[in-house]
Design a protein around this motif. Structure first.
Motif, mmCIF file in Angstrom:
data_model
loop_
_atom_site.group_PDB
_atom_site.id
_atom_site.type_symbol
_atom_site.label_atom_id
_atom_site.label_comp_id
_atom_site.label_asym_id
_atom_site.label_seq_id
_atom_site.Cartn_x
_atom_site.Cartn_y
_atom_site.Cartn_z
ATOM 1 N N LYS A 1 70.878 54.437 10.255
ATOM 2 C CA LYS A 1 71.883 53.399 10.135
ATOM 3 C C LYS A 1 71.491 52.875 8.292
ATOM 4 N N LYS A 2 70.409 53.093 7.970
ATOM 5 C CA LYS A 2 69.749 52.869 6.945
ATOM 6 C C LYS A 2 69.958 53.974 5.476
ATOM 7 N N ALA B 1 59.647 47.846 24.982
ATOM 8 C CA ALA B 1 58.840 49.076 24.142
ATOM 9 C C ALA B 1 59.892 49.382 24.186
ATOM 10 N N THR B 2 61.049 50.044 24.651
ATOM 11 C CA THR B 2 62.039 50.805 25.118
ATOM 12 C C THR B 2 63.114 50.290 24.106
ATOM 13 N N ASN B 3 63.604 49.084 23.866
ATOM 14 C CA ASN B 3 63.838 48.472 23.324
ATOM 15 C C ASN B 3 63.491 48.321 21.910
ATOM 16 N N GLU B 4 62.526 48.646 21.367
ATOM 17 C CA GLU B 4 61.944 48.309 19.901
ATOM 18 C C GLU B 4 62.723 49.719 19.175
ATOM 19 N N CYS B 5 61.713 50.572 20.509
ATOM 20 C CA CYS B 5 62.442 52.402 19.935
ATOM 21 C C CYS B 5 63.699 52.437 19.619
ATOM 22 N N LEU B 6 64.418 51.719 20.205
ATOM 23 C CA LEU B 6 65.813 52.368 20.116
ATOM 24 C C LEU B 6 66.629 51.186 19.201
ATOM 25 N N THR B 7 66.160 50.089 19.456
ATOM 26 C CA THR B 7 66.449 49.067 17.249
ATOM 27 C C THR B 7 65.877 49.782 16.160
ATOM 28 N N PHE B 8 64.523 50.771 16.557
ATOM 29 C CA PHE B 8 64.021 50.899 14.767
ATOM 30 C C PHE B 8 64.726 52.375 14.991
ATOM 31 N N LEU B 9 64.864 53.216 15.881
ATOM 32 C CA LEU B 9 65.452 54.407 15.457
ATOM 33 C C LEU B 9 66.829 54.949 15.288
ATOM 34 N N ASP C 1 69.867 64.290 11.139
ATOM 35 C CA ASP C 1 69.495 64.278 9.816
ATOM 36 C C ASP C 1 67.993 63.570 10.556
ATOM 37 N N VAL C 2 68.055 62.086 11.177
ATOM 38 C CA VAL C 2 66.889 61.414 11.490
ATOM 39 C C VAL C 2 65.954 62.596 12.281
ATOM 40 N N ALA C 3 66.438 64.009 13.339
ATOM 41 C CA ALA C 3 66.235 64.637 14.167
ATOM 42 C C ALA C 3 64.711 65.331 13.942
ATOM 43 N N ALA C 4 65.757 65.854 12.528
ATOM 44 C CA ALA C 4 65.661 67.068 11.171
ATOM 45 C C ALA C 4 64.583 66.004 10.752
ATOM 46 N N GLU C 5 64.095 65.491 10.264
ATOM 47 C CA GLU C 5 62.549 64.069 9.792
ATOM 48 C C GLU C 5 62.127 64.177 10.794
ATOM 49 N N LEU C 6 61.560 63.999 11.751
ATOM 50 C CA LEU C 6 60.822 64.199 12.922
ATOM 51 C C LEU C 6 60.371 65.045 13.051
ATOM 52 N N SER C 7 61.171 65.481 13.182
ATOM 53 C CA SER C 7 60.683 67.425 13.477
ATOM 54 C C SER C 7 59.695 68.253 12.551
ATOM 55 N N GLU C 8 60.170 67.801 11.401
ATOM 56 C CA GLU C 8 59.729 67.736 9.759
ATOM 57 C C GLU C 8 58.378 67.366 10.084
ATOM 58 N N LYS C 9 57.746 65.870 10.344
ATOM 59 C CA LYS C 9 56.687 65.757 10.506
ATOM 60 C C LYS C 9 55.502 66.220 11.586
ATOM 61 N N LEU C 10 56.473 66.596 12.074
ATOM 62 C CA LEU C 10 55.673 67.273 13.397
ATOM 63 C C LEU C 10 55.195 68.780 13.355
ATOM 64 N N ASP C 11 55.512 68.899 11.883
ATOM 65 C CA ASP C 11 54.574 70.285 11.303
ATOM 66 C C ASP C 11 53.640 69.224 10.086
#
Lengths: 144, 179
Positions: B90-91, B77-85, B98-108
């Motif tokens: 990269k994508k 599960a950890t490897n899947e998470c790290l690969t996904f992030l 910016d990825v952190a900002a995107e995830l942070s926005e999802k929290l709101d």
């Protein structure tokens, strides 16, 4: 503020019945992939490194092939046959020049003969005869 | 049902599906929440959780019986998470923030998230941490795993994990103090 002051609480939610349906959805996927699922990774794990090695190898072979082929073509091109001019009979050279040679002014650049000798050689008359011939024409009266 | 029993049943063709079903039921929540806390979004967590169990299905035959099944599941599960992030970064050609900002926005904005202000602030503080440090924090703080167990999952020394966790706590408290 300290971390210990914050109560541990899971703020994330899942749709209702999510964990009841998850096992079935996973099982459906494993069934769809079939019994050969365990064979597939072995196949791909075999081909992955082979493909990595094969790609540059094929590229290298293509380059080597093109290089060798182009060298071969250059070597196989017919080379012009050179014959020492001195060994040919004079009549043969004259015949050749009459038939094929088209002399340009620049061809005379390397001729070492003097102007007078050229006249004598090419016009086949003496210089005195040439002067007489020129006097006969009054050049300033010629109309072009 | 004990892990050893699940593994024995899985080894027999007739009881294979039943054993695997029981394995999913036993560990699905641990795996899902571990992933969800890392990727935040439910749909992403759902996809990754299924992917983890499909990998388990394919590789369970080769699982060493002397190892702990749940640490092996955590590792996948950890490897899947790290690969996904990593792929996400990269994508979109985005730096980490910016990825952190995107995830942070999802929290709101996500309807699947509810919590008081301080809880949301804690989650936003966690998103400021590097992915691996966030994993260590989540496993220690929320999942209450021992350092030895985290060490087995991540393949990192206990000393390094302790240092990483304490540094993470300091960073989080600093964030909570100032923002």
């Amino acid at each position: 503020m300290k971390l210990n002051d914050i109560p541990k609480h899971n703020i994330y939610k899942v749709p209702e019945g999510y964990f009841d349906s998850l096992p079935m959805r996973v099982m459906e996927q494993t069934a769809a992939k079939g019994a050969g699922a365990s064979a597939a990774p072995r196949f791909s794990s075999f081909w992955q490194p082979v493909r990595l090695v094969l790609a540059p190898l094929v590229l290298l072979l293509v380059f080597v092939g093109v290089f060798l082929f182009s060298n071969d073509v250059v070597q196989q091109q017919p080379q012009p046959e050179y014959v020492a001019l001195g060994t040919l009979p004079e009549a043969e050279i004259v015949d050749y020049l009459d038939s094929y040679a088209r002399l340009e002014t620049s061809d005379f650049d390397e001729v070492s003969l003097s102007d007078q000798e050229l006249t004598a050689e090419f016009l086949n008359i003496s210089s005195e005869a040439a002067e007489e011939e020129l006097e006969y024409y009054q050049l300033n009266k010629l109309i072009y | 049902m004990e892990d050893i029993e699940i593994l024995e049943k899985f080894a027999i063709a007739e009881s294979r599906n039943l054993a695997f079903n029981q394995l999913i039921r036993k560990y699905q929540q641990k795996v899902y929440w571990h992933i969800r806390k890392m990727v935040i979004d439910h749909d992403d967590a759902d996809d990754l959780t299924q992917e983890v169990f499909i990998k388990v299905w394919k590789n369970l035959d080769g699982f060493r019986k002397d190892a702990q099944l749940y640490t092996w599941l955590y590792r996948i599960a950890t490897n899947e998470c790290l690969t996904f992030l990593s792929n996400k970064k990269k994508k979109f050609f985005l730096p980490i923030n910016d990825v952190a900002a995107e995830l942070s926005e999802k929290l709101d904005t996500s309807p699947d998230i509810s919590g008081d202000e301080i809880q949301l602030k804690l989650q936003k503080a966690l998103l400021r941490l590097p992915d691996k440090q966030r994993l260590v924090f989540n496993m220690k703080y929320y999942d209450e795993l021992k350092y030895e167990e985290i060490s087995e999952i991540l393949g990192t020394s206990v000393g390094a994990l302790k240092a990483s966790y304490h540094l993470a706590v300091k960073k989080i408290e600093e964030f909570l103090k100032h923002d």
